[in-house]
Motif scaffolding. Structure first.
Motif, PDB file in Angstrom:
ATOM      1  N   GLN A 245       4.694  -5.004  -0.460  1.00 27.76           N
ATOM      2  CA  GLN A 245       3.864  -4.767  -1.640  1.00 27.76           C
ATOM      3  C   GLN A 245       4.180  -5.816  -2.693  1.00 27.76           C
ATOM      4  O   GLN A 245       5.236  -5.781  -3.334  1.00 27.76           O
ATOM      5  CB  GLN A 245       4.090  -3.363  -2.202  1.00 27.76           C
ATOM      6  CG  GLN A 245       3.160  -3.030  -3.363  1.00 27.76           C
ATOM      7  CD  GLN A 245       3.314  -1.606  -3.857  1.00 27.76           C
ATOM      8  OE1 GLN A 245       4.309  -0.943  -3.594  1.00 27.76           O
ATOM      9  NE2 GLN A 245       2.319  -1.113  -4.581  1.00 27.76           N
TER      10      GLN A 245
ATOM     11  N   PHE B 191      -3.484   4.537  -5.517  1.00 32.95           N
ATOM     12  CA  PHE B 191      -4.026   3.659  -4.498  1.00 32.95           C
ATOM     13  C   PHE B 191      -4.960   4.436  -3.578  1.00 32.95           C
ATOM     14  O   PHE B 191      -4.618   5.522  -3.107  1.00 32.95           O
ATOM     15  CB  PHE B 191      -2.908   3.045  -3.647  1.00 32.95           C
ATOM     16  CG  PHE B 191      -2.053   2.071  -4.387  1.00 32.95           C
ATOM     17  CD1 PHE B 191      -0.872   2.482  -4.984  1.00 32.95           C
ATOM     18  CD2 PHE B 191      -2.428   0.743  -4.489  1.00 32.95           C
ATOM     19  CE1 PHE B 191      -0.063   1.581  -5.668  1.00 32.95           C
ATOM     20  CE2 PHE B 191      -1.634  -0.170  -5.164  1.00 32.95           C
ATOM     21  CZ  PHE B 191      -0.452   0.254  -5.760  1.00 32.95           C
TER      22      PHE B 191
ATOM     23  N   PHE C 243      -4.804  -0.612   2.020  1.00 32.37           N
ATOM     24  CA  PHE C 243      -4.789  -0.146   0.641  1.00 32.37           C
ATOM     25  C   PHE C 243      -5.665  -1.010  -0.251  1.00 32.37           C
ATOM     26  O   PHE C 243      -5.850  -2.210  -0.007  1.00 32.37           O
ATOM     27  CB  PHE C 243      -3.364  -0.199   0.072  1.00 32.37           C
ATOM     28  CG  PHE C 243      -2.425   0.835   0.612  1.00 32.37           C
ATOM     29  CD1 PHE C 243      -1.693   0.586   1.760  1.00 32.37           C
ATOM     30  CD2 PHE C 243      -2.253   2.045  -0.049  1.00 32.37           C
ATOM     31  CE1 PHE C 243      -0.813   1.530   2.255  1.00 32.37           C
ATOM     32  CE2 PHE C 243      -1.368   2.994   0.437  1.00 32.37           C
ATOM     33  CZ  PHE C 243      -0.647   2.745   1.591  1.00 32.37           C
TER      34      PHE C 243
ATOM     35  N   GLY D  24      -1.658  -3.552  -3.570  1.00 33.27           N
ATOM     36  CA  GLY D  24      -1.339  -2.444  -2.689  1.00 33.27           C
ATOM     37  C   GLY D  24      -0.475  -2.937  -1.540  1.00 33.27           C
ATOM     38  O   GLY D  24      -0.415  -4.139  -1.263  1.00 33.27           O
TER      39      GLY D  24
ATOM     40  N   GLY E  72      -5.140  -0.861  -6.389  1.00 33.11           N
ATOM     41  CA  GLY E  72      -4.584   0.168  -7.247  1.00 33.11           C
ATOM     42  C   GLY E  72      -5.200   0.235  -8.628  1.00 33.11           C
ATOM     43  O   GLY E  72      -5.780  -0.727  -9.132  1.00 33.11           O
TER      44      GLY E  72
END
Lengths: 117, 119
Positions: A37, B91, B109, A42, B112
């Motif tokens: 990360q 997220f 992902f 993300g 965010g």
């Protein structure tokens, strides 16, 4: 029940030095993941293990990164040599995968924050 | 390849208000799962809510609910009666359904949304 354990929580090294991260998954979980990360992003998958077999390492920079999961339990992720751009949080996750195809939750550890100077 | 987009880098609301976080995704898969994860400063990723693509009913977990629009590939999170402890990064994540033979891919992902709950 203990969660996913990672160590160390923080690591500061100088560039070109080696570094290793350790992960102990939840007991009985056969699938283990390493994510990276970057700041403000993300997590991104680096490698996935099914038991002791690496089944998806397409995103792992193999020139400097290596990983192992001996005996299908604990796992170690290594960087050698580290570069400035490797500064990030390295997250480990585990899950119990089954042949049924039903998705089982991935449980995350607290991560290791790596700073490369 | 799948992509997940969160277009709100940061949101701020007053305590007890309702807030909605947006997420869109792109995939050619028909069988998949969507998630919202919460990441407080401790960095621990905590699953907030999950949605199976084959289910038409929107998932709900206490104060958290989703608006899943499969045709539009949209998956928003609504937090009702927001609390100070809800302050965190959120997220949106995607995973395709497991194929026969077991195993599951890694999660994809978004970047965010930093949610701040003001007292």
């Amino acid at each position: 029940e203990a969660g996913v354990v990672q160590s160390p929580r923080y690591k500061i090294i100088e560039k070109k030095q080696p570094v290793a991260f350790w992960c102990n998954p939840i007991s009985g979980h056969n699938t283990l993941y390493w994510y990276r990360q970057n700041l403000g992003q993300g997590p991104e998958l680096l490698i996935r293990y099914e038991n002791e077999e690496a089944v998806d390492d397409s995103q792992l920079p193999k020139d400097r990164f290596s990983a192992e999961r001996l005996k299908g339990v604990d796992s170690t992720l290594k960087i050698q040599p580290a570069e400035l751009g490797d500064s990030a949080v390295y997250l480990c996750a585990s899950s119990l995968s089954s042949p049924s195809g039903f998705y089982n939750e991935q449980f995350f550890g607290p991560g290791t924050r790596l700073t490369v100077l | 390849a799948q992509t997940v987009t969160q277009s709100q880098p940061e949101m701020s609301v007053q305590e007890a208000e309702t807030v909605t976080l947006s997420c869109t995704y792109d995939t050619s898969e028909n069988n998949y799962y969507l998630f919202w994860y919460k990441q407080p400063p401790s960095r621990q990723m905590i699953l907030v809510i999950r949605q199976e693509a084959y289910k038409q009913q929107n998932a709900t977990e206490n104060r958290f609910s989703v608006n899943f629009q499969k045709a539009a590939k949209s998956f928003s999170l609504k937090i009702s009666d927001s609390q100070l402890g809800d302050t965190a990064m959120y997220f949106c994540a995607f995973i395709r359904g497991s194929r026969s033979g077991g195993g599951a891919d890694g999660l994809t992902f978004g970047k965010g949304t930093h949610l701040i709950i003001q007292p």
